[in-house]
Scaffold this motif. Sequence first.
Motif, mmCIF file in Angstrom:
data_model
loop_
_atom_site.group_PDB
_atom_site.id
_atom_site.type_symbol
_atom_site.label_atom_id
_atom_site.label_comp_id
_atom_site.label_asym_id
_atom_site.label_seq_id
_atom_site.Cartn_x
_atom_site.Cartn_y
_atom_site.Cartn_z
ATOM 1 N N PRO A 113 0.841 -1.203 0.000
ATOM 2 C CA PRO A 113 0.000 0.000 0.000
ATOM 3 C C PRO A 113 0.879 1.258 0.000
ATOM 4 O O PRO A 113 1.997 1.246 0.512
ATOM 5 C CB PRO A 113 -0.804 -0.120 1.301
ATOM 6 N N GLU A 114 0.367 2.292 -0.606
ATOM 7 C CA GLU A 114 1.097 3.561 -0.634
ATOM 8 C C GLU A 114 1.196 4.105 0.792
ATOM 9 O O GLU A 114 0.204 4.138 1.515
ATOM 10 C CB GLU A 114 0.353 4.572 -1.515
ATOM 11 N N PRO A 115 2.400 4.507 1.223
ATOM 12 C CA PRO A 115 2.504 5.076 2.564
ATOM 13 C C PRO A 115 1.776 6.424 2.621
ATOM 14 O O PRO A 115 1.695 7.141 1.625
ATOM 15 C CB PRO A 115 4.002 5.239 2.781
ATOM 16 N N ASP A 116 1.300 6.717 3.820
ATOM 17 C CA ASP A 116 0.583 7.985 3.933
ATOM 18 C C ASP A 116 1.598 9.131 3.897
ATOM 19 O O ASP A 116 2.778 8.951 4.189
ATOM 20 C CB ASP A 116 -0.260 8.009 5.216
ATOM 21 N N PRO A 117 1.164 10.316 3.531
ATOM 22 C CA PRO A 117 2.081 11.457 3.391
ATOM 23 C C PRO A 117 2.863 11.771 4.663
ATOM 24 O O PRO A 117 4.021 12.168 4.594
ATOM 25 C CB PRO A 117 1.150 12.608 3.009
ATOM 26 N N ALA A 118 2.248 11.573 5.828
ATOM 27 C CA ALA A 118 2.955 11.866 7.080
ATOM 28 C C ALA A 118 4.152 10.937 7.254
ATOM 29 O O ALA A 118 5.230 11.367 7.685
ATOM 30 C CB ALA A 118 1.994 11.726 8.260
ATOM 31 N N THR A 119 3.990 9.649 6.881
ATOM 32 C CA THR A 119 5.090 8.693 6.978
ATOM 33 C C THR A 119 6.203 9.057 6.002
ATOM 34 O O THR A 119 7.388 8.998 6.338
ATOM 35 C CB THR A 119 4.588 7.260 6.689
#
Length: 195
Positions: A113-119
């Motif tokens: 899954p695409e990592p979230d922007p904060a990560t």
Amino acid sequence: MTADGSFEAVSDETLIARIAEDRDRDAFAELFRRFAGRVKAFMMRGGMDPLQAEDIAQEVMVSVWRRADSFDPGRARAVTWIYTIARNRRIDLIRRQSRPEADPNDPLFVPDPEPDPATLLAAADRDAHVRAALESLPPDQLMVVQLAFFGGLTHSEIAEQLAAPIGTVKSRLRLSFARLRSALGDGFESELVDD
């Protein structure tokens, strides 16, 4: 072909030459008569079921028709050439059967899954801090860190490459770790280990 229209006295090599030169269907029919059953039996002796062996025998004979112009009687007899084609077909079949079909539902084929922007932002920030801390090391300490962690070399290999005593290498690594710990905090060492 003999006077009565048969090919009985004609050699296998001559039949292949006629196929190659004239696309002679009668010559091919005779070659097929001579070899299709023998190739099928050869395949069955190798463990194939009769239907599969017959399919392979027909594929081999089609290859003989298509590749007749590549036959070189100076290198091999016709029987050897035909059985080599058959052997290669059998090997290809075994290879195909030993490779299972890929299952599109296998978890290995599901993208992460695409990592979230904060990560992503946190990782970029961490990478920038680590780069800055590494760049602040003296060149001799930076070199041993790069060779150990990016080059994967042991202390002995680093000492050999730098022509330095092993004690010096270990000392430089200890000093560099102390500086990095000071710049990045005690938790930085866990960043060096892949989970």
